[in-house]
Write an enzyme that holds these catalytic residues in place. Sequence first.
Site, short mmCIF file in Angstrom:
data_model
loop_
_atom_site.label_atom_id
_atom_site.label_comp_id
_atom_site.label_asym_id
_atom_site.label_seq_id
_atom_site.Cartn_x
_atom_site.Cartn_y
_atom_site.Cartn_z
N SER A 57 0.82 -1.21 0.00
CA SER A 57 0.00 0.00 0.00
C SER A 57 0.86 1.26 0.00
O SER A 57 0.42 2.33 -0.41
CB SER A 57 -0.91 0.00 1.24
OG SER A 57 -0.14 -0.09 2.42
N GLY A 59 3.53 1.72 -1.79
CA GLY A 59 4.19 1.90 -3.08
C GLY A 59 4.97 0.65 -3.43
O GLY A 59 4.43 -0.45 -3.42
N ASP A 172 5.30 -2.58 14.85
CA ASP A 172 4.88 -3.47 13.77
C ASP A 172 5.92 -4.56 13.53
O ASP A 172 6.35 -4.81 12.42
CB ASP A 172 4.64 -2.68 12.47
CG ASP A 172 3.80 -3.46 11.46
OD1 ASP A 172 3.13 -4.44 11.86
OD2 ASP A 172 3.82 -3.10 10.27
#
Length: 407
Positions: A57, A59, A172
Amino acid sequence: MPSSLRVSEVLAVDQHQGSPVTALTPPRADMQLLMGCQLAPGNEVTLIPGAVRGKGSFGRVVEGVYQGQRVAVKLLPEAHAWGGASLSLLDSFAQEVEVLGRCDHPNVVRLLAACLTPPRQCLVLELMETSLERLLYGQPCGTVLPLRMVLHIATCIAKGLAYLHPTIVHRDLKPGNVLMNDPWGPNPVVKLADFGLARLRITTQPTETPDAGTPSYLAPEGFDPAHCGVITHQFDIYSLAVLMWEMLAGRQPWKGVSLVEVAYKVAQQHVRPPLWQIPEERCPPKLRTLIEQCWDPDPRRRPAAAEVAKCLLIVLQATRAGLDPQTAAEVGHATAKVQPESMFVSEELPRGWDYASYADDPYDDGALGAPARQPGDGKGGAGADDVAEVIQVLTCGAGMLAQKLGV
């Protein structure tokens, strides 16, 4: 204690620790900020045609050449394409520059240059060979990473987190964000990457997006409205525990379980991936205890990253030394049998481990019957609508949960 454990190495886990990285830490002198098309001689970034390393998402990531070396170039969508990058994506890029531009550690990927102005926003990063995700799931079915390799990778990750914490929270941590060089060599290089969700923290304060991240690795406080959005560095320690389980088990956590079900199980029922199903030769007692401490429901009870690294290094050294169980118990560690092959040769699943039934029924408390929707497939975090739905369910209680799950 046998000399092969090299206790001095254990006590000095990370000589690169240094001072914490804060908002007052100046950017590294060798990190260049590029300004659009006005590049100084020698600062040009040349993209290699067809050398795409990944898409998402954000790129895409392609190989390129910068100052004579091959690099990874993270590209945002061009300004003329579908309106260009979103504001949230631009903010994510800016945060990554703010964090990585200040970091200098062997277990954190190095940012070499960045351009945050149109027409071509990009990050220029050191090039790594592969990711932990590809290492885990690019092998024949039924094989897993050897225990010593799992311990080495986990130790490197813990060292990287110890450098970042407490002022930087990654938020993350997952296999796709752990990059590696020479993965099957005698000493693989392991680095943390993708700091788009990371933040420089001055004090413990609420965040507007406590649920940011990939749900399968999300700590319970990320799902729980009662925490009022306060996220600390212990968030990453929970994610590391799930990641260690994944490397030991050789499969994705919470695969095929809906986002709502994951949130309810993790935050309300305190269910964790089935560590008990991994046999002792695959997960020594000392390691098992550490993982359980790392994913404790109470963030304050989880160990610091530096302590995790020390414990992992002790278990790794005991494993390398080939200690028998009795000798290992004397020093407080149990260890798996040393393999005759190279340290990082893929091994078959242990005997007596019924992988088929384990894969079909990974959680012993029974499914709630929710429609299958994989919450964390390595492609990114949950959408805003999904997260809002989860928070609403957790806030409203069991009645709404039963309605959502159809039970």
